[in-house]
Motif scaffolding. Structure first.
Motif, mmCIF file in Angstrom:
data_model
loop_
_atom_site.group_PDB
_atom_site.id
_atom_site.type_symbol
_atom_site.label_atom_id
_atom_site.label_comp_id
_atom_site.label_asym_id
_atom_site.label_seq_id
_atom_site.Cartn_x
_atom_site.Cartn_y
_atom_site.Cartn_z
ATOM 1 N N VAL A 242 7.425 -3.389 -0.941
ATOM 2 C CA VAL A 242 6.257 -4.178 -0.574
ATOM 3 C C VAL A 242 5.853 -3.844 0.857
ATOM 4 N N SER A 243 4.537 -3.799 1.118
ATOM 5 C CA SER A 243 4.056 -3.618 2.486
ATOM 6 C C SER A 243 4.293 -4.896 3.276
ATOM 7 N N SER A 244 4.160 -4.824 4.595
ATOM 8 C CA SER A 244 4.503 -5.969 5.436
ATOM 9 C C SER A 244 3.614 -7.181 5.176
ATOM 10 N N THR A 245 2.383 -6.949 4.738
ATOM 11 C CA THR A 245 1.475 -8.062 4.467
ATOM 12 C C THR A 245 1.545 -8.543 3.026
ATOM 13 N N GLY A 246 2.192 -7.766 2.155
ATOM 14 C CA GLY A 246 2.222 -8.098 0.739
ATOM 15 C C GLY A 246 0.983 -7.646 -0.004
ATOM 16 N N ARG A 247 0.074 -6.967 0.686
ATOM 17 C CA ARG A 247 -1.157 -6.503 0.031
ATOM 18 C C ARG A 247 -0.865 -5.400 -0.972
ATOM 19 N N PHE A 248 0.123 -4.545 -0.654
ATOM 20 C CA PHE A 248 0.465 -3.433 -1.539
ATOM 21 C C PHE A 248 1.899 -3.593 -2.035
ATOM 22 N N ILE A 249 2.110 -3.353 -3.324
ATOM 23 C CA ILE A 249 3.454 -3.314 -3.883
ATOM 24 C C ILE A 249 3.603 -2.018 -4.670
ATOM 25 N N ALA A 250 4.834 -1.523 -4.741
ATOM 26 C CA ALA A 250 5.119 -0.316 -5.523
ATOM 27 C C ALA A 250 6.372 -0.555 -6.338
ATOM 28 N N TYR A 251 6.415 0.053 -7.512
ATOM 29 C CA TYR A 251 7.586 -0.090 -8.372
ATOM 30 C C TYR A 251 7.567 1.062 -9.385
ATOM 31 N N LEU A 252 8.700 1.283 -9.996
ATOM 32 C CA LEU A 252 8.808 2.258 -11.074
ATOM 33 C C LEU A 252 8.720 1.541 -12.409
#
Length: 255
Positions: A242-252
Motif C-alpha cells: 500500500v502507498s503511504s496515503t492508501g490511494r494505491f494498493i498492489a497485490y498478486l
C-alpha cells in the motif's frame, strides 16, 4: 510499493535462475532497476523504506529458507548486508523513521522448501546504525504471515497461528512486546500493511466466512474499527502493498 505509489518492488524468476527483484516504474510499466544476488543466491520479500530510497529484502540459497537480510540503495545501486544467521529470517519492514528494521525469525525448522512461518517464530528488530539486534517477543508463534509497523513503538503481526489462534492478528507494543490478539474481521488474515499517513490498516482476508475454498480472498481496510471491503475479485490474493496515503494498493492474484 513505494510510499508515493510510483514504483513497485516485486520478486520474479528468469528461467532457471534464482529469484531476483525488479523495481518497476508504474507509469511506464518498465523495470528500472534489478536486485540480483551473487553466488547463486535468490532475492525475495522486498520492502521499501518510508523515504522511498531503500529496499530491504531477504536472501538465501535456492531450496533453503532465507537467512540474510539486505538493503538495496536505489540512488547508488549498491547493496549492503544487514544481518545473516543460521536461523531463517523473513518479512523485513522499516520503522517509520527508517532507522530500524523489524523482521521475523523462526526458532526451529521442520523441513526445507516449506513456508517460513512454521514454528517458534518471534519478532526481532535491528538498529541500522549500531547493528544491535533485539528480540522483541519471547512467546514464539506459528503460521505468521505478515509484519508491519503501526507506529514507532507498535507493530502489527498477522496469521492464523498468531496469539494461539485467538485472533487473526496481534499487536505488540513497547516495552512488553507480548502478542495481544485482535480480530480484524473474523477472517483468516494473511498480508497486512499500514497507510502511514492515515493510520488505516489494509489486509487480505476471506470474503465469505462460510466458504473455505482457495478463491474467496479480498483486500479490506480498517480505520477506527470501521472495516471496508476494497476488492471484489473472488480469487486467491497475496503479497499486498500500500502507498503511504492508501490511494494505491498492489497485490498478486491468480486471475
Amino acid at each position: 510499493m513505494s510510499p508515493d505509489g510510483a514504483s513497485l518492488a516485486a520478486s520474479y524468476r528468469c528461467g532457471s535462475e534464482p529469484m531476483r527483484i525488479g523495481i518497476i516504474d508504474l507509469e511506464t510499466k518498465t523495470i528500472k532497476s534489478q536486485i540480483i544476488r551473487e553466488h547463486g543466491q535468490y532475492a525475495d520479500s522486498p520492502a521499501f523504506s518510508n523515504d522511498g530510497n531503500m529496499v530491504a529484502f531477504t536472501s538465501g540459497v535456492p531450496g533453503e529458507f532465507p537467512n540474510g537480510i539486505y538493503i538495496f540503495d536505489l540512488k547508488t545501486g549498491s547493496t549492503r548486508e544487514v544481518l545473516t544467521s543460521e536461523l531463517p529470517n523473513g518479512f523485513p519492514t522499516f520503522s517509520p523513521d527508517d532507522r530500524r528494521i523489524a523482521f521475523l525469525r523462526a526458532g526451529r525448522v521442520r523441513a526445507k522448501n516449506a513456508a517460513l512461518a512454521i514454528g517458534d517464530i518471534n519478532v526481532f528488530e535491528i538498529n541500522l546504525k549500531s547493528n544491535e539486534v533485539s528480540q522483541l517477543t519471547k512467546n514464539g508463534q506459528y503460521a505468521v504471515t505478515g509484519l508491519t509497523y503501526i507506529t514507532a513503538e507498535r507493530l502489527l503481526v498477522s496469521g492464523p497461528g498468531v496469539a494461539g489462534g485467538q485472533g487473526d492478528a496481534a499487536i505488540i507494543s513497547h516495552p512488553e512486546y507480548n502478542f495481544e490478539p485482535i480480530e480484524l474481521a473474523r477472517r483468516e488474515v494473511s498480508d497486512v500493511n499500514v497507510a502511514t499517513s492515515t493510520g488505516s490498516i489494509y489486509f487480505i482476508g476471506r470474503a465469505n466466512l462460510t466458504k473455505h475454498g482457495p478463491y474467496d480472498y479480498e483486500v479490506f481496510s480498517m480505520r477506527d474499527d470501521v472495516k471496508q471491503q476494497i476488492t471484489n475479485r473472488g480469487s486467491y490474493l497475496t503479497s499486498l502493498s500500500v502507498s503511504s496515503t492508501g490511494r494505491f494498493i498492489a497485490y498478486l492474484s491468480d486471475k
